[in-house]
Scaffold this motif. Sequence first.
Motif, mmCIF file in Angstrom:
data_model
loop_
_atom_site.group_PDB
_atom_site.id
_atom_site.type_symbol
_atom_site.label_atom_id
_atom_site.label_comp_id
_atom_site.label_asym_id
_atom_site.label_seq_id
_atom_site.Cartn_x
_atom_site.Cartn_y
_atom_site.Cartn_z
ATOM 1 N N PRO A 136 0.824 -1.217 0.000
ATOM 2 C CA PRO A 136 0.000 0.000 0.000
ATOM 3 C C PRO A 136 0.854 1.261 0.000
ATOM 4 C CG PRO A 136 -0.775 -1.580 1.641
ATOM 5 C CD PRO A 136 0.545 -2.083 1.148
ATOM 6 N N THR A 137 0.303 2.308 -0.602
ATOM 7 C CA THR A 137 1.006 3.589 -0.600
ATOM 8 C C THR A 137 0.894 4.281 0.754
ATOM 9 O OG1 THR A 137 -0.985 4.652 -1.482
ATOM 10 C CG2 THR A 137 0.693 3.921 -3.069
ATOM 11 N N TYR A 138 -0.096 3.880 1.537
ATOM 12 C CA TYR A 138 -0.241 4.413 2.891
ATOM 13 C C TYR A 138 -0.895 3.341 3.755
ATOM 14 C CZ TYR A 138 -5.244 5.022 2.078
ATOM 15 O OH TYR A 138 -6.576 4.782 1.810
ATOM 16 N N PHE A 139 -0.782 3.510 5.069
ATOM 17 C CA PHE A 139 -1.345 2.541 6.003
ATOM 18 C C PHE A 139 -2.384 3.229 6.878
ATOM 19 C CE2 PHE A 139 2.963 0.973 5.130
ATOM 20 C CZ PHE A 139 2.657 -0.295 4.674
ATOM 21 N N GLU A 140 -3.477 2.523 7.120
ATOM 22 C CA GLU A 140 -4.524 3.077 7.969
ATOM 23 C C GLU A 140 -4.018 3.216 9.393
ATOM 24 O OE1 GLU A 140 -7.969 0.669 7.622
ATOM 25 O OE2 GLU A 140 -8.105 0.848 5.433
ATOM 26 N N SER A 141 -4.711 4.031 10.149
ATOM 27 C CA SER A 141 -4.267 4.340 11.507
ATOM 28 C C SER A 141 -4.215 3.087 12.366
ATOM 29 C CB SER A 141 -5.202 5.373 12.139
ATOM 30 O OG SER A 141 -6.536 4.894 12.162
ATOM 31 N N GLY A 142 -3.290 3.115 13.359
ATOM 32 C CA GLY A 142 -3.059 1.953 14.203
ATOM 33 C C GLY A 142 -4.051 1.844 15.339
ATOM 34 N N ASP A 172 11.527 1.182 2.485
ATOM 35 C CA ASP A 172 10.490 1.909 1.743
ATOM 36 C C ASP A 172 9.140 1.780 2.428
ATOM 37 O OD1 ASP A 172 9.610 3.526 -0.292
ATOM 38 O OD2 ASP A 172 9.210 1.873 -1.669
ATOM 39 N N ILE A 173 8.857 0.599 2.966
ATOM 40 C CA ILE A 173 7.584 0.396 3.681
ATOM 41 C C ILE A 173 7.544 1.238 4.944
ATOM 42 C CG2 ILE A 173 6.230 -1.306 4.955
ATOM 43 C CD1 ILE A 173 7.154 -3.386 2.894
ATOM 44 N N ILE A 174 8.635 1.281 5.662
ATOM 45 C CA ILE A 174 8.689 2.070 6.896
ATOM 46 C C ILE A 174 8.514 3.557 6.598
ATOM 47 C CG2 ILE A 174 10.184 2.768 8.810
ATOM 48 C CD1 ILE A 174 11.365 -0.050 8.728
ATOM 49 N N ASP A 175 9.054 4.004 5.468
ATOM 50 C CA ASP A 175 8.922 5.420 5.099
ATOM 51 C C ASP A 175 7.465 5.807 4.851
ATOM 52 O OD1 ASP A 175 11.614 5.847 5.311
ATOM 53 O OD2 ASP A 175 12.030 5.552 3.178
ATOM 54 N N ARG A 176 6.602 4.835 4.573
ATOM 55 C CA ARG A 176 5.194 5.117 4.301
ATOM 56 C C ARG A 176 4.355 5.181 5.579
ATOM 57 N NH1 ARG A 176 4.369 4.757 -1.170
ATOM 58 N NH2 ARG A 176 6.073 3.751 -2.327
ATOM 59 N N ILE A 177 4.960 4.891 6.721
ATOM 60 C CA ILE A 177 4.265 5.043 8.004
ATOM 61 C C ILE A 177 4.193 6.532 8.339
ATOM 62 C CG2 ILE A 177 4.405 4.565 10.484
ATOM 63 C CD1 ILE A 177 5.763 1.942 9.821
#
Length: 294
Positions: A136-142, A172-177
Amino acid sequence: MHLSRFGLLALGAAAVDAFRDTSPFFMASTSELLTNSAYIKNGASVYDEISSALSTCPSDYYVVVSQPGVHSTDFSTRKSAPRLGAKMLGKDRSIHSKMSVNEVVGELDAKQIKSLLVEKCGAETTAIDASSGSYPTYFESGPRVIDIEFAMLPLSNSRASQLSDNDGLLADIIDRIPSSSKYTILYVTSPREFPESDSVVYEPFEEFNHDGVHMDLKRDYSARADSSPSDSLGRQTSLFDEYQYFTPGLFMGFLASFFFLMILYIGVSALSSLQVSYAAFEKDTSGAVQKKQQ
């Protein structure tokens, strides 16, 4: 912790294949966690420590990485996993807690860690298939568990580049958090498989004859005969790289012998340079002759 604590060996300590059934574990968090790094621990102990550290659900996102088929020697250079290494070595100022175990003995199951987070923190799970390379380009809230499963590293020379590519994908995934959210990385590994030729093979066989049944063991020496010494990166080395022939004690012995020989040489030279006439050892009778004449 410093280089030796990371276990990435140049990211951590120079490791050897002493523990073939072990693999490393790394955890880095932007939250304040009570953790202790160690060189070797069993899997149950590591899991208990993780459970205690995450019992308060300190983060918004939990990146649980599963990397099968590795050994601590796979992280022996900075190029192995540079982005993870930056977080473990304190170069990323956003990281406030770190934990590394170079050699985890026994099984440490990533699924068990994910189940713990889902049960205690009520976290939702976002699964990422690393083999497809899409996420995903972004992740929903935790609270949210980002589940990343990498494929087992190959036994060929491409394992180092594959590990580096996995590190880039993880970064790259971490940068999208979201930057305002706290996250915890749990990098879980499992031991790599070794070729059969690495070990000595025993094959029992039976040989029948008139005297009865004879059992014998056949040992395969072909692997040792064909293999030459190599370092942890697989490069060929010579005997002078593997063994130390000129030790400090041997050097000191040669140096002391040299000084003793010099002293002996000077002494012998001094004695041989003495020049004494043969007449010096004869008795002087001229005085006695003069007395008789008087």
